[in-house]
Scaffold this motif. Structure first.
Motif, PDB file in Angstrom:
ATOM      1  N   ASP A  20       0.825  -1.213   0.000  1.00 26.03           N
ATOM      2  CA  ASP A  20       0.000   0.000   0.000  1.00 26.03           C
ATOM      3  C   ASP A  20       0.861   1.266   0.000  1.00 26.03           C
ATOM      4  O   ASP A  20       0.615   2.208   0.743  1.00 26.03           O
ATOM      5  N   THR A  21       1.893   1.290  -0.851  1.00 28.48           N
ATOM      6  CA  THR A  21       2.860   2.394  -0.848  1.00 28.48           C
ATOM      7  C   THR A  21       3.124   2.848  -2.278  1.00 28.48           C
ATOM      8  O   THR A  21       3.545   2.058  -3.125  1.00 28.48           O
ATOM      9  N   ARG A  22       2.903   4.139  -2.524  1.00 31.50           N
ATOM     10  CA  ARG A  22       3.155   4.716  -3.843  1.00 31.50           C
ATOM     11  C   ARG A  22       4.596   5.225  -3.915  1.00 31.50           C
ATOM     12  O   ARG A  22       5.318   5.243  -2.927  1.00 31.50           O
ATOM     13  N   GLN A  23       4.984   5.693  -5.115  1.00 35.16           N
ATOM     14  CA  GLN A  23       6.399   5.996  -5.359  1.00 35.16           C
ATOM     15  C   GLN A  23       6.936   7.075  -4.423  1.00 35.16           C
ATOM     16  O   GLN A  23       8.024   6.936  -3.862  1.00 35.16           O
ATOM     17  N   GLU A  24       6.165   8.163  -4.231  1.00 38.31           N
ATOM     18  CA  GLU A  24       6.685   9.244  -3.391  1.00 38.31           C
ATOM     19  C   GLU A  24       6.847   8.799  -1.936  1.00 38.31           C
ATOM     20  O   GLU A  24       7.783   9.215  -1.234  1.00 38.31           O
ATOM     21  N   ASP A  25       5.916   7.925  -1.471  1.00 37.38           N
ATOM     22  CA  ASP A  25       6.042   7.412  -0.109  1.00 37.38           C
ATOM     23  C   ASP A  25       7.207   6.442   0.010  1.00 37.38           C
ATOM     24  O   ASP A  25       7.890   6.406   1.039  1.00 37.38           O
ATOM     25  N   ALA A  26       7.460   5.656  -1.039  1.00 37.73           N
ATOM     26  CA  ALA A  26       8.602   4.747  -1.030  1.00 37.73           C
ATOM     27  C   ALA A  26       9.913   5.523  -0.977  1.00 37.73           C
ATOM     28  O   ALA A  26      10.857   5.137  -0.276  1.00 37.73           O
ATOM     29  N   GLN A  27       9.970   6.650  -1.709  1.00 37.57           N
ATOM     30  CA  GLN A  27      11.157   7.501  -1.677  1.00 37.57           C
ATOM     31  C   GLN A  27      11.407   8.022  -0.261  1.00 37.57           C
ATOM     32  O   GLN A  27      12.525   7.985   0.253  1.00 37.57           O
ATOM     33  N   ARG A  28      10.317   8.510   0.394  1.00 40.66           N
ATOM     34  CA  ARG A  28      10.473   9.034   1.755  1.00 40.66           C
ATOM     35  C   ARG A  28      10.847   7.920   2.743  1.00 40.66           C
ATOM     36  O   ARG A  28      11.655   8.127   3.650  1.00 40.66           O
ATOM     37  N   CYS A  29      10.247   6.757   2.533  1.00 39.79           N
ATOM     38  CA  CYS A  29      10.562   5.629   3.407  1.00 39.79           C
ATOM     39  C   CYS A  29      12.036   5.246   3.275  1.00 39.79           C
ATOM     40  O   CYS A  29      12.733   5.033   4.269  1.00 39.79           O
ATOM     41  N   GLY A  30      12.527   5.160   2.042  1.00 42.92           N
ATOM     42  CA  GLY A  30      13.929   4.843   1.819  1.00 42.92           C
ATOM     43  C   GLY A  30      14.859   5.879   2.422  1.00 42.92           C
ATOM     44  O   GLY A  30      15.890   5.543   3.019  1.00 42.92           O
ATOM     45  N   GLU A  31      14.485   7.149   2.292  1.00 40.03           N
ATOM     46  CA  GLU A  31      15.318   8.223   2.841  1.00 40.03           C
ATOM     47  C   GLU A  31      15.359   8.165   4.369  1.00 40.03           C
ATOM     48  O   GLU A  31      16.399   8.413   4.982  1.00 40.03           O
ATOM     49  N   ARG A  32      14.215   7.824   4.975  1.00 38.81           N
ATOM     50  CA  ARG A  32      14.189   7.710   6.436  1.00 38.81           C
ATOM     51  C   ARG A  32      15.101   6.578   6.914  1.00 38.81           C
ATOM     52  O   ARG A  32      15.847   6.718   7.882  1.00 38.81           O
ATOM     53  N   LEU A  33      15.068   5.451   6.219  1.00 41.86           N
ATOM     54  CA  LEU A  33      15.932   4.327   6.586  1.00 41.86           C
ATOM     55  C   LEU A  33      17.398   4.669   6.348  1.00 41.86           C
ATOM     56  O   LEU A  33      18.274   4.326   7.158  1.00 41.86           O
ATOM     57  N   ARG A  34      17.671   5.356   5.234  1.00 40.03           N
ATOM     58  CA  ARG A  34      19.059   5.726   4.931  1.00 40.03           C
ATOM     59  C   ARG A  34      19.633   6.638   6.010  1.00 40.03           C
ATOM     60  O   ARG A  34      20.743   6.424   6.512  1.00 40.03           O
ATOM     61  N   SER A  35      18.862   7.665   6.399  1.00 41.41           N
ATOM     62  CA  SER A  35      19.355   8.616   7.404  1.00 41.41           C
ATOM     63  C   SER A  35      19.492   7.952   8.774  1.00 41.41           C
ATOM     64  O   SER A  35      20.417   8.251   9.531  1.00 41.41           O
ATOM     65  N   ALA A  36      18.558   7.047   9.111  1.00 40.42           N
ATOM     66  CA  ALA A  36      18.642   6.342  10.394  1.00 40.42           C
ATOM     67  C   ALA A  36      19.888   5.469  10.438  1.00 40.42           C
ATOM     68  O   ALA A  36      20.583   5.402  11.465  1.00 40.42           O
ATOM     69  N   LEU A  37      20.210   4.798   9.338  1.00 42.38           N
ATOM     70  CA  LEU A  37      21.396   3.938   9.281  1.00 42.38           C
ATOM     71  C   LEU A  37      22.668   4.769   9.424  1.00 42.38           C
ATOM     72  O   LEU A  37      23.591   4.401  10.158  1.00 42.38           O
ATOM     73  N   GLU A  38      22.700   5.907   8.754  1.00 44.32           N
ATOM     74  CA  GLU A  38      23.888   6.769   8.814  1.00 44.32           C
ATOM     75  C   GLU A  38      24.065   7.384  10.200  1.00 44.32           C
ATOM     76  O   GLU A  38      25.189   7.600  10.658  1.00 44.32           O
ATOM     77  N   ALA A  39      22.936   7.629  10.911  1.00 41.98           N
ATOM     78  CA  ALA A  39      22.990   8.340  12.191  1.00 41.98           C
ATOM     79  C   ALA A  39      23.442   7.454  13.349  1.00 41.98           C
ATOM     80  O   ALA A  39      23.859   7.966  14.387  1.00 41.98           O
ATOM     81  N   VAL A  40      23.331   6.136  13.207  1.00 41.44           N
ATOM     82  CA  VAL A  40      23.679   5.226  14.312  1.00 41.44           C
ATOM     83  C   VAL A  40      24.834   4.332  13.867  1.00 41.44           C
ATOM     84  O   VAL A  40      24.624   3.288  13.247  1.00 41.44           O
ATOM     85  N   PRO A  41      26.088   4.707  14.166  1.00 45.20           N
ATOM     86  CA  PRO A  41      27.232   3.892  13.731  1.00 45.20           C
ATOM     87  C   PRO A  41      27.317   2.577  14.507  1.00 45.20           C
ATOM     88  O   PRO A  41      26.773   2.448  15.611  1.00 45.20           O
ATOM     89  N   TYR A  42      28.001   1.618  13.917  1.00 45.48           N
ATOM     90  CA  TYR A  42      28.270   0.363  14.628  1.00 45.48           C
ATOM     91  C   TYR A  42      29.409   0.610  15.609  1.00 45.48           C
ATOM     92  O   TYR A  42      30.453   1.143  15.239  1.00 45.48           O
ATOM     93  N   GLN A  43      29.215   0.231  16.878  1.00 44.82           N
ATOM     94  CA  GLN A  43      30.225   0.449  17.911  1.00 44.82           C
ATOM     95  C   GLN A  43      30.483  -0.847  18.665  1.00 44.82           C
ATOM     96  O   GLN A  43      29.552  -1.569  19.026  1.00 44.82           O
ATOM     97  N   ASN A  44      31.751  -1.107  18.891  1.00 40.05           N
ATOM     98  CA  ASN A  44      32.157  -2.268  19.689  1.00 40.05           C
ATOM     99  C   ASN A  44      33.496  -1.952  20.330  1.00 40.05           C
ATOM    100  O   ASN A  44      34.525  -1.920  19.663  1.00 40.05           O
ATOM    101  N   GLN A  45      33.439  -1.674  21.636  1.00 38.26           N
ATOM    102  CA  GLN A  45      34.621  -1.243  22.382  1.00 38.26           C
ATOM    103  C   GLN A  45      35.208   0.009  21.713  1.00 38.26           C
ATOM    104  O   GLN A  45      34.547   1.018  21.606  1.00 38.26           O
ATOM    105  N   ASP A  46      36.442  -0.059  21.235  1.00 41.05           N
ATOM    106  CA  ASP A  46      37.076   1.130  20.630  1.00 41.05           C
ATOM    107  C   ASP A  46      36.758   1.275  19.146  1.00 41.05           C
ATOM    108  O   ASP A  46      37.162   2.258  18.513  1.00 41.05           O
ATOM    109  N   LEU A  47      36.077   0.308  18.592  1.00 37.69           N
ATOM    110  CA  LEU A  47      35.780   0.329  17.160  1.00 37.69           C
ATOM    111  C   LEU A  47      34.473   1.072  16.889  1.00 37.69           C
ATOM    112  O   LEU A  47      33.455   0.820  17.529  1.00 37.69           O
ATOM    113  N   CYS A  48      34.495   2.005  15.952  1.00 39.73           N
ATOM    114  CA  CYS A  48      33.302   2.758  15.553  1.00 39.73           C
ATOM    115  C   CYS A  48      33.285   2.860  14.026  1.00 39.73           C
ATOM    116  O   CYS A  48      34.211   3.407  13.423  1.00 39.73           O
ATOM    117  N   ILE A  49      32.245   2.299  13.410  1.00 40.30           N
ATOM    118  CA  ILE A  49      32.147   2.286  11.949  1.00 40.30           C
ATOM    119  C   ILE A  49      30.843   2.947  11.537  1.00 40.30           C
ATOM    120  O   ILE A  49      29.757   2.509  11.941  1.00 40.30           O
TER     121      ILE A  49
END
Length: 631
Positions: free
Chosen positions: A560-589
């Protein structure tokens, strides 16, 4: 489905459960794809009590956050907008409807059971890995909201209905609700959740969760699997409630029913017992967050009614239970001594009416009854016993001085198994009793064989369910795998075409993943994949399905998702992924991904959709990565 006019009529009631004040504003903010985190944080902070509850919830072990949450902004970012909306809705309803005008409706028990259903649904979903655990938590909390609606909108009429039916017979309750109000609490609850913006697959699951097999849900569909999770969680809440309200015998019946429901979904007794223990512990924690008084519950005692015999003390065979029915006291004592000497448990009744009451409670294996007695004679007693379920397998031995062929045929037609003519010859009676004992032992052996076959079938069902679950789940990330993804995509395409809806998919490929493996090793690479899967599940919309379809490739199916909503959904996931880096002890990616989104057209197949999405991902890589490209 509930008639929309009927829902509007219910909504006209000023007492209808609904979010109010700050909660209503948050619900409105989060129902849009353009929901702004900053505006949402400001709205939550306007209510200090809500702020405190949300931060407590974010720090709960149930949600498994990797680090302590100290601020509302962190809670919103880590929980995701959809989870925040659902929690706020739950907090609001509990706060506004902890009491009400319906005298016969136990509001405290309702919220206790609803919260327990929520926690149990979360635990079941985690164990089965067939639904998003965080989503099922709030669905469990609101799965019985239709009962709250009826108690609020029609307090007097619902009080009378509950006094007549009670809540321990769900099928009778829903049938009576439909007859009195034109809809059951399940239909009303599903319609209300749809009105609050819950996806259709969730409202369908809530409407069918008390008996998923009887509903109109397609087996193996997403809504069916959610309904199965809610059904098992609901049964767990009913079991623990039975521990407060019922006798030990009734409690055992609930335990056996729960074991059966759990076996159908691949959970056997040992993991179910562990699941119960975990659910009760977390329920008590969440009861404090929701400010609901919890009762004492010890689930392990419910699941283990008897202790096994030790090897040094083997169990004795179950004695045969015999009921003697005769108004001749001298004869009954003779029969009693004979049966006791054969290790029978013996009960005595002077007439058929008292014998019938004893038989229902005592459940004898053998009934020895005279024909001629006051109140109810032996023939009437036999007919009455054969009409009951417990009396159908009883061996009935007649004592009679009437040996005419017609009268004996009448007795056999009524259900008598054998007879002894008075005056009784001891050897004839002994022979008849030995035949009765052999019959009882054969029936018990047959029952044991049937139980063993059922147990083996149950174990086979459990193993098949586990194999099916394993075959459709990515073992590393815990999200559905490529096989599941392609089957699910075909189902969603068919569904959206039947209702002329829209469907989009998003394929994402982690950027520079080979470099991560080369620099840090495959263990870190695996952890990054798990990190990405966790963020996608937390930040995706309620109706979306997250699957891993390749090494570093994931698929998001967006019904139930049209193209403009899919674009916004993808952008939300992209920004969320970029905003939370992978961290393990001294390692941050800092992990990013390239996204390709495509919306289904009239003649597209699932293969066409996947091919277009892959091409969009390729163009995103060419454009510098960490972006969303639509096909």
């Amino acid at each position: 489905m509930l008639d929309p006019a009927r829902l509007e009529e219910l909504k006209a009631s000023s007492n209808l459960p609904s979010p109010r004040g700050v909660a209503l504003e948050i619900l409105r903010l989060t129902q849009s794809e353009q929901a702004n985190h900053l505006r949402l944080v400001h709205a939550i902070q306007a209510d200090p009590a809500l702020t405190g509850k949300l931060i407590k919830a974010a720090n709960s072990p149930l949600l498994g956050m990797a680090r302590p949450v100290l601020a509302v902004s962190d809670a919103v970012m880590l929980l995701g907008i959809s989870m925040v909306r659902q929690l706020v809705l739950g907090f609001s309803l509990v706060n506004e409807h902890h009491a009400g005008e319906c005298v016969g409706f136990d509001y405290l028990a309702y919220w206790q059971d609803s919260l327990l259903t929520a926690v149990a649904a979360h635990a079941v979903a985690q164990q089965m890995k067939i639904a998003n655990a965080e989503e099922t938590f709030v669905l469990g909390l609101l799965s019985q909201v239709g009962r709250l609606v009826l108690a609020s909108a029609h307090p007097d009429r619902y009080r009378r209905l509950l006094q007549e039916i009670g809540t321990h017979k769900p099928q009778a309750l829903t049938q009576t609700e439909t007859a009195v109000f034109g809809a059951s609490h399940l239909e009303i609850g599903a319609a209300l959740l749809q009105d609050w913006g819950f996806p259709r697959k969730f409202t369908l699951a809530v409407g069918a969760h008390e008996d998923p097999e009887r509903g109109d849900l397609l087996p193996h569909s997403h809504e069916y699997r959610i309904a199965v999770v809610l059904n098992l969680a609901w049964e767990i809440a009913r079991l623990l409630r039975a521990g407060q309200d019922h006798s030990q015998e009734q409690l055992q019946q609930h335990s056996h029913a729960l074991l059966f429901h759990a076996a159908r979904v691949g959970i056997d007794e040992e993991p179910l017992t562990m699941l119960l223990t975990t659910a009760v512990e977390r329920w008590k924690e969440w009861a404090q967050i929701f400010e609901i008084q919890a009762y004492a519950a010890e689930p392990l005692t419910f699941m283990t009614p008897t202790q096994p015999q030790s090897a040094e003390a083997p169990s004795k065979p179950t004695p045969i239970r015999s009921l003697i029915v005769d108004d001749d006291s001298a004869l009954t004592q003779i029969l009693r001594r004979l049966l006791v000497s054969s290790q029978h448990e013996v009960m005595i009744a002077p007439d058929g009416r008292e014998a019938l009451e004893m038989a229902i409670q005592f459940q004898p294996d053998i009934v020895i009854t005279d024909w001629m007695m006051p109140q109810m004679n032996g023939l009437q007693l036999t007919r009455a016993l054969r009409e009951t379920r417990a009396g159908q397998n009883v061996y009935i031995l007649f004592l009679t001085s009437l040996d005419s062929e017609e009268r004996l045929l009448e007795a056999f037609d009524a259900g008598v198994d054998d007879y002894v003519v008075k005056p009784i010859a001891p050897r004839a009676l002994t022979g008849r009793l030995l035949a009765a004992e052999r019959n009882v032992q054969q029936r018990r052996a047959l029952t044991q064989d049937i139980d063993e076959v059922r147990r083996m079938a149950q174990e086979l069902s459990v193993n098949n369910r586990k194999l099916q679950q394993s075959a459709l789940t990515d073992p590393l990330t815990g999200v559905p795998n490529r096989r599941y993804a392609l089957d699910r995509l075909e189902q969603d395409i068919s569904l959206e075409r039947r209702r002329n809806g829209a469907l989009s998919i998003i394929v994402l490929d982690i950027d520079y993943f080979k470099r991560i493996n080369d620099l840090h090793g495959h263990d870190v690479g695996d952890a990054v994949l798990q990190h990405v899967a966790g963020i996608l599940r937390a930040k995706a919309r309620l109706q979306d399905s997250i699957c891993r379809i390749g090494g570093e490739e994931f698929l998001v199916i967006c019904p139930d998702t049209r193209q403009e909503d899919a674009q916004r959904c993808g952008e939300r996931l992209r920004s969320a992924l970029e905003a939370v880096p992978y961290q393990n002890q001294d390692l941050c990616i800092v992990v990013t991904a390239s996204f390709g989104a495509v919306t289904m057209t009239v003649d597209m197949t699932s293969s066409d959709l996947m091919k277009c999405a892959d091409q969009a991902v390729y163009r995103a890589k060419q454009q510098g990565r960490n972006c969303v490209v639509t096909a």
